[in-house]
Scaffold this active site. Structure first.
Site, mmCIF file in Angstrom:
data_model
loop_
_atom_site.group_PDB
_atom_site.id
_atom_site.type_symbol
_atom_site.label_atom_id
_atom_site.label_comp_id
_atom_site.label_asym_id
_atom_site.label_seq_id
_atom_site.Cartn_x
_atom_site.Cartn_y
_atom_site.Cartn_z
ATOM 1 N N ASP A 55 0.855 -1.184 0.000
ATOM 2 C CA ASP A 55 0.000 0.000 0.000
ATOM 3 C C ASP A 55 0.892 1.235 0.000
ATOM 4 O O ASP A 55 1.954 1.248 0.645
ATOM 5 C CB ASP A 55 -0.917 0.027 1.229
ATOM 6 C CG ASP A 55 -1.907 1.190 1.172
ATOM 7 O OD1 ASP A 55 -2.946 1.040 0.531
ATOM 8 O OD2 ASP A 55 -1.605 2.251 1.745
ATOM 9 N N GLU A 57 1.024 5.670 0.235
ATOM 10 C CA GLU A 57 0.408 6.969 0.463
ATOM 11 C C GLU A 57 1.131 7.967 -0.425
ATOM 12 O O GLU A 57 2.361 7.885 -0.587
ATOM 13 C CB GLU A 57 0.490 7.381 1.937
ATOM 14 C CG GLU A 57 -0.205 6.420 2.882
ATOM 15 C CD GLU A 57 -1.668 6.192 2.547
ATOM 16 O OE1 GLU A 57 -2.302 7.123 2.009
ATOM 17 O OE2 GLU A 57 -2.177 5.085 2.798
ATOM 18 N N HIS A 197 -5.403 5.081 6.254
ATOM 19 C CA HIS A 197 -4.598 5.797 5.266
ATOM 20 C C HIS A 197 -3.142 5.936 5.711
ATOM 21 O O HIS A 197 -2.475 6.899 5.325
ATOM 22 C CB HIS A 197 -5.201 7.166 4.946
ATOM 23 C CG HIS A 197 -6.502 7.089 4.208
ATOM 24 N ND1 HIS A 197 -6.590 6.754 2.874
ATOM 25 C CD2 HIS A 197 -7.779 7.269 4.634
ATOM 26 C CE1 HIS A 197 -7.853 6.753 2.502
ATOM 27 N NE2 HIS A 197 -8.594 7.058 3.548
ATOM 28 N N ASP A 202 -2.830 -0.135 6.384
ATOM 29 C CA ASP A 202 -3.722 -0.528 5.285
ATOM 30 C C ASP A 202 -3.271 -1.838 4.650
ATOM 31 O O ASP A 202 -4.105 -2.657 4.241
ATOM 32 C CB ASP A 202 -3.772 0.576 4.232
ATOM 33 C CG ASP A 202 -4.584 1.783 4.702
ATOM 34 O OD1 ASP A 202 -4.954 1.812 5.888
ATOM 35 O OD2 ASP A 202 -4.822 2.701 3.894
#
Length: 593
Positions: A55, A57, A197, A202
């Site tokens: 994941d 960001e 987030h 996540d």
């Protein structure tokens, strides 16, 4: 960053990945993957594969638009056992927008001393080597990784990629959850990690979702990666028996209506090829449980042939609004709209209304829900100290100031402490924000967002971010719809894939006629005849078009598509240069996380 520093960063991340080992999540007699044991398996068994769940960001929604990675989190699993974890913040060498800081909790100060993507990407690729790459909404995360690999002239490994969103859409029904966002799926499978987030959190939640879905897939006989690639819900015998319902439909664009034995419309759809599309409802390619239920009730299928795909899309919207079929989830209540109105009175105010009147007032909208409209209204009230009381004030009011006036959030015309000229100037600024220029609202809310983010008051900042998003989306939508609603006649043509020319006549935002120029016909004469036979459309009051907003937006998407030529325009088709459409960077596009 120096070579020595890069080497140290890689060493640190490898050590972190090795150190974060978890106890096996299954034993020889229990666990989410045990359902896959004991079968004759062909291909590569899922329980024997190593998955790297990743994941990211980022500062934006696309690396092509300048988006940068701010955090990478990954979990390596095999057979239900966590083999290792990888997590690091990434210095994006650019400022993190306040809205993103609110969403992720990652601030500029947090990433200032972090390694750059030039050192993080090689370390991650080493960590993920030999794995099946897994992500929730994989095109987003893998797209960023591929972009920076190409930018570094680094060959991209030939990863097999598994998107948990796609699998969830086949495994999880809407009875269990209304959507397939990561947070919703984590609740369905009882994940102990709540997605927030942050990349590693996540990724851990995605691991739990992956394990939960694999257990279900094992019960369905999906045991190998090859099975998973070809997986689809099994078609029932009742569905197969109704294949004859599609036999009389043409191979042409149009709208199809599934009806029950009482001739009630169950479902409406559209396709470029009616017969081919309807036949898929009776095969294994249809995986939606609701559609299987609908087909079980269907007795007939009516096809309405259309000249073009756009005409079919418009007819679909109109028929759904007319019949309100129980198995259509969208477009059934186009009349349920809300608007923000700047009233016409001695001391104007902003008001929420359900319809537009021919009263020369200014409107913002339409909004699909009252809740979203209230958020946009609050963004305007946060920016402009216009009165918020619901009373209609006379020219010379004699009331007592309210609390908002004492807080300097209202200019207080109720006690005549302000002149009509000064208040009129304020109303003019509000009118500009509704019609043309959102900058004053954007600047005011962004300044507040920045301050709250710096103070790490993220929940409060998120409220203001949502207000700004609601306002900007509505302003951009209003400006687009208003621009085409002004045109009493617009005729456009485009060469389709078949080589023939599609023609559409649009009046006040409503599709009035559609056709395809025959191969041997005189093009000018055909267009002229189509214009003469087109529906007569009267202008609607205010900024709204003479059709539903959804229909006009569908027409606009076709008009803005490549290859469209304007054959005739009556009026001026313009949008404000400094309008809300240019503020798209302030919006955070929804992700499935």
């Amino acid at each position: 960053m120096s070579t020595a520093a890069v080497r140290e960063a890689r060493k640190e991340m490898r050590a972190r990945a090795v150190a974060r080992r978890h106890q096996a999540a299954v034993s020889t007699t229990d666990g989410p993957w045990e359902a896959q044991r004991g079968f004759d398996e062909l291909g590569r068994p899922l329980r024997d594969l190593t998955f790297c769940v990743v994941d990211l960001e980022t500062t934006g929604n696309s690396p092509d638009n300048g988006g940068m990675i701010t955090e990478v989190g990954a979990v390596k699993v095999r057979g239900g056992e966590v083999l290792g974890e990888f997590q690091t913040l990434v210095n994006p060498h650019t400022g993190i927008p306040p809205q993103i800081a609110v969403l992720t909790g990652i601030t500029n100060s947090m990433v200032a001393s972090s390694p750059t993507i030039e050192s993080v990407l090689p370390a991650f690729l080493e960590f993920a080597e030999g794995c099946v790459l897994v992500a929730h909404n994989a095109p987003f995360d893998v797209g960023f990784l591929k972009h920076f690999a190409a930018k570094q002239e680094r060959p991209w490994p030939r990863f097999e990629v598994l998107d948990t969103v796609k699998v969830a859409r086949r495994v999880i029904t809407r009875d269990e959850t209304p959507n397939h966002k990561l947070g919703s799926l984590a609740r369905v499978f009882g994940s102990p990690t709540t997605p927030d987030h942050r990349a590693l959190h996540d990724a851990r939640a995605t691991v739990d979702v992956l394990h939960g879905m694999m257990e279900r897939l094992g019960n369905l006989g999906v045991l190998t990666i090859e099975d998973l690639a070809a997986f689809s819900a099994k078609v029932t015998t009742a569905q197969r028996k109704k294949r004859h319902l599609a036999e009389d439909l043409p191979h042409a664009p149009g709208v199809y209506l599934f009806k029950d034995a009482q001739d009630r419309v169950l479902y409406i759809g559209t396709s470029k090829d009616l017969r081919t599309r309807v036949r898929t409802y009776f095969t294994a390619s249809e995986t939606r449980s609701r559609m299987g239920e609908m087909v079980g009730l269907a007795a007939t299928v009516q096809g309405i042939e259309c000249a073009t795909a756009l005409e079919a899309g418009v007819r679909e919207l109109r028929l759904i609004a007319e019949h309100k079929p129980p198995y259509n989830r969208r477009s059934r209540r186009p009349e349920k709209m809300h608007f923000i109105k700047l009233t016409r009175e001695p001391w104007p105010r902003l008001s929420l209304v359900k319809r537009v009147l021919d009263d020369d007032a200014d409107y913002l909208g339409p909004f699909g829900s009252k809740k979203v409209a209230e958020k946009a209204l609050q963004a305007l009230h946060d920016t402009f100290p216009i009165r918020q009381c619901a009373d209609r004030l006379p020219l010379l009011p004699t009331k007592t100031p309210c609390v908002l006036a004492e807080l300097h959030r209202c200019l207080s015309p109720c006690d005549q402490s302000i002149t009509t000229e000064t208040y009129a100037d304020l109303v003019g600024r509000v009118r500009e924000a509704l019609r043309h220029r959102p900058h004053e609202v954007v600047d005011a809310v962004t300044e507040r967002l920045t301050g709250l983010a710096e103070q790490e008051r993220f929940e409060e900042a998120a409220v203001h971010r949502d207000r700004l998003t609601s306002y900007l989306r509505a302003a951009a939508r209003t400006q687009r719809l208003t621009s085409i609603a002004r045109l009493s006649d617009l005729t456009a043509i485009r060469r389709e894939d078949s080589g023939r020319w599609a023609v559409h006549v649009v009046r006040h935002g409503r599709l009035a006629a559609a056709g395809v120029i025959p191969r041997e016909a005189n093009a000018h004469a055909y267009v002229a005849d189509l214009q003469l036979s087109a529906e007569t459309v009267l202008d609607a009051p205010g900024p709204v078009p003479a059709a539903t907003a959804e229909e006009t937006e569908l027409v606009l998407r076709w008009l803005e598509s490549p290859g469209v030529r304007l054959a005739h325009v009556e009026g001026e088709w313009t949008c404000p240069i400094a309008g809300a459409g240019r503020q798209a960077s302030h919006l955070q596009v929804d992700r499935l996380t």
